[in-house]
Structures are given as C-alpha cells and as structure tokens.
Design a protein around this motif. Sequence first.
Motif, PDB file in Angstrom:
ATOM      1  N   LYS A  39       0.751  -1.284  -0.084  1.00 38.45           N
ATOM      2  CA  LYS A  39      -0.015   0.116   0.024  1.00 38.45           C
ATOM      3  C   LYS A  39       0.836   1.399   0.074  1.00 38.45           C
ATOM      4  O   LYS A  39       2.021   1.271   0.081  1.00 38.45           O
ATOM      5  CB  LYS A  39      -0.801  -0.061   1.389  1.00 38.45           C
ATOM      6  CG  LYS A  39      -1.794  -1.275   1.232  1.00 38.45           C
ATOM      7  CD  LYS A  39      -3.020  -0.939   2.149  1.00 38.45           C
ATOM      8  CE  LYS A  39      -2.684  -1.420   3.512  1.00 38.45           C
ATOM      9  NZ  LYS A  39      -3.790  -1.657   4.525  1.00 38.45           N
ATOM     10  N   ASN A  40       0.276   2.465   0.004  1.00 36.39           N
ATOM     11  CA  ASN A  40       0.963   3.596   0.035  1.00 36.39           C
ATOM     12  C   ASN A  40       1.777   3.784   1.217  1.00 36.39           C
ATOM     13  O   ASN A  40       1.484   3.267   2.288  1.00 36.39           O
ATOM     14  CB  ASN A  40       0.008   4.803   0.259  1.00 36.39           C
ATOM     15  CG  ASN A  40      -0.810   5.008  -1.274  1.00 36.39           C
ATOM     16  OD1 ASN A  40      -2.133   5.177  -1.368  1.00 36.39           O
ATOM     17  ND2 ASN A  40      -0.091   5.115  -2.153  1.00 36.39           N
ATOM     18  N   GLY A  41       3.031   4.144   0.956  1.00 37.12           N
ATOM     19  CA  GLY A  41       3.906   4.645   2.158  1.00 37.12           C
ATOM     20  C   GLY A  41       4.462   3.449   2.990  1.00 37.12           C
ATOM     21  O   GLY A  41       5.050   3.623   3.846  1.00 37.12           O
ATOM     22  N   MET A  42       4.505   2.206   2.323  1.00 33.58           N
ATOM     23  CA  MET A  42       4.980   1.035   2.871  1.00 33.58           C
ATOM     24  C   MET A  42       6.725   0.922   2.639  1.00 33.58           C
ATOM     25  O   MET A  42       7.342   0.050   3.109  1.00 33.58           O
ATOM     26  CB  MET A  42       4.285  -0.284   2.347  1.00 33.58           C
ATOM     27  CG  MET A  42       3.095  -0.431   2.877  1.00 33.58           C
ATOM     28  SD  MET A  42       2.887  -0.574   4.848  1.00 33.58           S
ATOM     29  CE  MET A  42       1.486   0.222   5.139  1.00 33.58           C
ATOM     30  N   GLY A  43       7.159   1.786   1.779  1.00 32.39           N
ATOM     31  CA  GLY A  43       8.562   1.669   1.513  1.00 32.39           C
ATOM     32  C   GLY A  43       8.937   1.312   0.137  1.00 32.39           C
ATOM     33  O   GLY A  43      10.133   1.164  -0.194  1.00 32.39           O
ATOM     34  N   LYS A  44       8.071   1.141  -0.962  1.00 32.14           N
ATOM     35  CA  LYS A  44       8.493   0.199  -2.146  1.00 32.14           C
ATOM     36  C   LYS A  44       9.267   1.271  -2.936  1.00 32.14           C
ATOM     37  O   LYS A  44      10.271   0.871  -3.376  1.00 32.14           O
ATOM     38  CB  LYS A  44       7.078   0.148  -3.098  1.00 32.14           C
ATOM     39  CG  LYS A  44       6.132  -0.678  -2.305  1.00 32.14           C
ATOM     40  CD  LYS A  44       4.994  -0.944  -3.255  1.00 32.14           C
ATOM     41  CE  LYS A  44       4.091   0.343  -3.570  1.00 32.14           C
ATOM     42  NZ  LYS A  44       3.392   1.118  -2.419  1.00 32.14           N
ATOM     43  N   SER A  45       9.214   2.643  -2.982  1.00 32.12           N
ATOM     44  CA  SER A  45      10.084   3.385  -3.725  1.00 32.12           C
ATOM     45  C   SER A  45      11.471   3.594  -2.902  1.00 32.12           C
ATOM     46  O   SER A  45      12.365   3.767  -3.604  1.00 32.12           O
ATOM     47  CB  SER A  45       9.379   4.877  -3.837  1.00 32.12           C
ATOM     48  OG  SER A  45       8.432   4.908  -4.593  1.00 32.12           O
ATOM     49  N   THR A  46      11.269   3.653  -1.522  1.00 34.31           N
ATOM     50  CA  THR A  46      12.526   3.890  -0.987  1.00 34.31           C
ATOM     51  C   THR A  46      13.345   2.493  -1.089  1.00 34.31           C
ATOM     52  O   THR A  46      14.494   2.719  -1.189  1.00 34.31           O
ATOM     53  CB  THR A  46      12.068   3.889   0.845  1.00 34.31           C
ATOM     54  OG1 THR A  46      11.541   4.922   0.778  1.00 34.31           O
ATOM     55  CG2 THR A  46      13.403   3.942   1.613  1.00 34.31           C
ATOM     56  N   LEU A  47      12.742   1.385  -1.259  1.00 35.22           N
ATOM     57  CA  LEU A  47      13.533   0.032  -1.615  1.00 35.22           C
ATOM     58  C   LEU A  47      14.200   0.300  -2.642  1.00 35.22           C
ATOM     59  O   LEU A  47      15.445  -0.143  -2.776  1.00 35.22           O
ATOM     60  CB  LEU A  47      12.531  -1.054  -1.531  1.00 35.22           C
ATOM     61  CG  LEU A  47      13.367  -2.350  -1.913  1.00 35.22           C
ATOM     62  CD1 LEU A  47      14.543  -2.840  -0.802  1.00 35.22           C
ATOM     63  CD2 LEU A  47      12.210  -3.633  -1.856  1.00 35.22           C
ATOM     64  N   ASP A 160       9.488   1.557 -10.896  1.00 35.90           N
ATOM     65  CA  ASP A 160       8.420   1.999  -9.703  1.00 35.90           C
ATOM     66  C   ASP A 160       7.123   2.282 -10.392  1.00 35.90           C
ATOM     67  O   ASP A 160       6.958   3.373 -11.000  1.00 35.90           O
ATOM     68  CB  ASP A 160       8.995   3.440  -9.076  1.00 35.90           C
ATOM     69  CG  ASP A 160       8.576   3.387  -7.934  1.00 35.90           C
ATOM     70  OD1 ASP A 160       7.588   2.769  -7.305  1.00 35.90           O
ATOM     71  OD2 ASP A 160       9.399   4.339  -6.892  1.00 35.90           O
ATOM     72  N   GLU A 161       6.016   1.486 -10.114  1.00 40.45           N
ATOM     73  CA  GLU A 161       4.826   1.686 -10.467  1.00 40.45           C
ATOM     74  C   GLU A 161       4.670   2.240 -11.797  1.00 40.45           C
ATOM     75  O   GLU A 161       3.822   3.392 -12.078  1.00 40.45           O
ATOM     76  CB  GLU A 161       4.086   2.796  -9.389  1.00 40.45           C
ATOM     77  CG  GLU A 161       4.278   2.266  -7.885  1.00 40.45           C
ATOM     78  CD  GLU A 161       3.025   2.669  -7.058  1.00 40.45           C
ATOM     79  OE1 GLU A 161       2.108   3.227  -7.485  1.00 40.45           O
ATOM     80  OE2 GLU A 161       3.412   2.808  -5.718  1.00 40.45           O
ATOM     81  N   ILE A 162       4.899   1.404 -12.748  1.00 36.64           N
ATOM     82  CA  ILE A 162       4.756   2.019 -13.995  1.00 36.64           C
ATOM     83  C   ILE A 162       3.545   1.977 -14.439  1.00 36.64           C
ATOM     84  O   ILE A 162       3.108   2.488 -15.493  1.00 36.64           O
ATOM     85  CB  ILE A 162       5.741   0.933 -15.186  1.00 36.64           C
ATOM     86  CG1 ILE A 162       5.996   1.427 -16.365  1.00 36.64           C
ATOM     87  CG2 ILE A 162       5.474  -0.652 -14.917  1.00 36.64           C
ATOM     88  CD1 ILE A 162       7.066   2.585 -16.662  1.00 36.64           C
TER      89      ILE A 162
END
Length: 235
Positions: A39-47, A160-162
């Motif tokens: 979900k939003n804010g879980m850290g996907k982009s940060t990873l 990232d969320e293409i």
Amino acid sequence: MTKEVLRLDGLRCGYGQATVIREVSLSIHSGEIISILGKNGMGKSTLLMCIMGFLPRQSGHVFYNGTLLEAGNAHLQAEQGMAYAQQEKAVFQDLSVEDNLRIAVANKKQFSDGLARIAEYFPFIPKRLNQKAGTLSGGEQKMLILGRALMMRPKLLLLDEISEGLQPSVIERISLVLQTERKASSVAMLIVEQNVSFALKTADRYVLLERGELGASGGTQDSGAKEKILTELGV
Ligand SMILES: Nc1ncnc2c1ncn2[C@@H]1O[C@H](COP(=O)(O)OP(=O)(O)OP(=O)(O)O)[C@@H](O)[C@H]1O
C-alpha cells in the motif's frame, strides 16, 4: 541454472535517522520478474532508491552479479546494466523525446539500434522524436520512460509503479512488452506495484512489503494468490 543478478542481505535503509526498509533479504535471477506489492507509504520506492544507491544503507548489503555495491554509485550501476524507472520526475519535460532517449545511451550507434528496438514496442516514439516530452500524454510519458530504460539493454530493470494512472489497454501493452523483453534478453526485473492484476499477470513471484518488511510471498500463478494478496493488503 540461471544466474543470480541481485541479492539483498538484511538491508536497512531510510532517511537520516529514520528507518524505512527493515532487514529486507531477496534474490532475483536472470530472466525472473518479481513484483513487490504494498500500500501507499510501505517503502516500495525507498527500497528501489536504496538498491540504486541514492540512499545510504543503514545496514545490510546489496550484491549485483555477485559484487558488493556501495551506496552513492548510481551512475556506475547504470553503466553496469541496472536501469531504474522512477515513479516521479522521470521525464525531462522541457527536452525533446529524442534528447530524453539520448541520455540513456553512449553513442549514435547505440541510439539508432536502441530506437529500432523500442519502436517495435512503442511505434509512436520514433514518430515524435522532436516533440517536447512534457507535452506527451501521461501514458506516452510512461512508455517513454520504459523505452528509455530498455534502450540500455539492462540486465536488471527496476520499475516503480509503471502502471500507475494508465488505461487498461496501455497497462496490457506494458505487461506484454516486459514479458517479451524478458524472453528476448533474460533481463531480471523488480517491479514495485499497487496494481495487483498487472503484477500477477506480469511477474513470476510476488512479495508483499508491509511497513518496510517483507511479508507474504508466493508464485503469481498459485491458486488463490490474488485473493490472498487482497486480503493481506486489506483491500
Ligand atoms: N525524502 C524523504 N524523507 C523522509 N521520509 C520519506 C522521504 N521519502 C519518503 N519518506 C517516507 O518513507 C516512507 C515510505 O515511503 P515510500 O515512498 O517509499 O513508500 P511507497 O510504498 O513507495 O508509497 P507510494 O505507493 O505511495 O509511492 C513513508 O513513510 C514516507 O513518508
């Protein structure tokens, strides 16, 4: 046996003192597509930023083709075949489509070869080389971002969320492009997504990311995978 392209060992990463990614361990082999769902804010982009070395590692390691990577070397990592399509500000709005693509390649030959390859996937690109990238539609910009990443002939593609904000027909096309490219070049892919259907259709395996930690995982074709993921995500 396929080759291990990327290995994360107990990776911790974040912003300043704040930890966002916690003890993430993961391995991806050539030709494999793994989707990180959350979900939003879980850290996907940060990873992904941490893998690219844009953020310092608080602990743990990142190995690429068996070599330990230090943070802060994104340019070097790109030269070694890691392509990263970030979620935001990925297109240089004031530059032409051609100039956006030229950034990804070293010389004219690579540009013309690369353009010929991505023209098969996205025929509009060679027809719009002189158009300012910022005037392309949102969907076309996403295809430009993916096309640019593929021009590099990457060994590892981080997306990232293409699929974000795209109409179903474009999402379908992107899924097909990714699967075709994987077969053609054995590129490994880590795709960060919120779109569960796209992820299940495109990837071989999924892993959930919950508050920076890896959670449930499985094969995308496992029976009941979608229901399990939706339950875990609480949607
Ligand atoms: N530059 C930053 N400085 C401090 N905290 C940040 C920064 N960028 C992101 N964060 C925080 O890190 C956490 C994870 O954010 P991240 O963008 O990685 O999540 P995400 O799973 O990609 O979310 P989304 O799906 O909404 O893009 C969030 O709590 C966010 O507020």
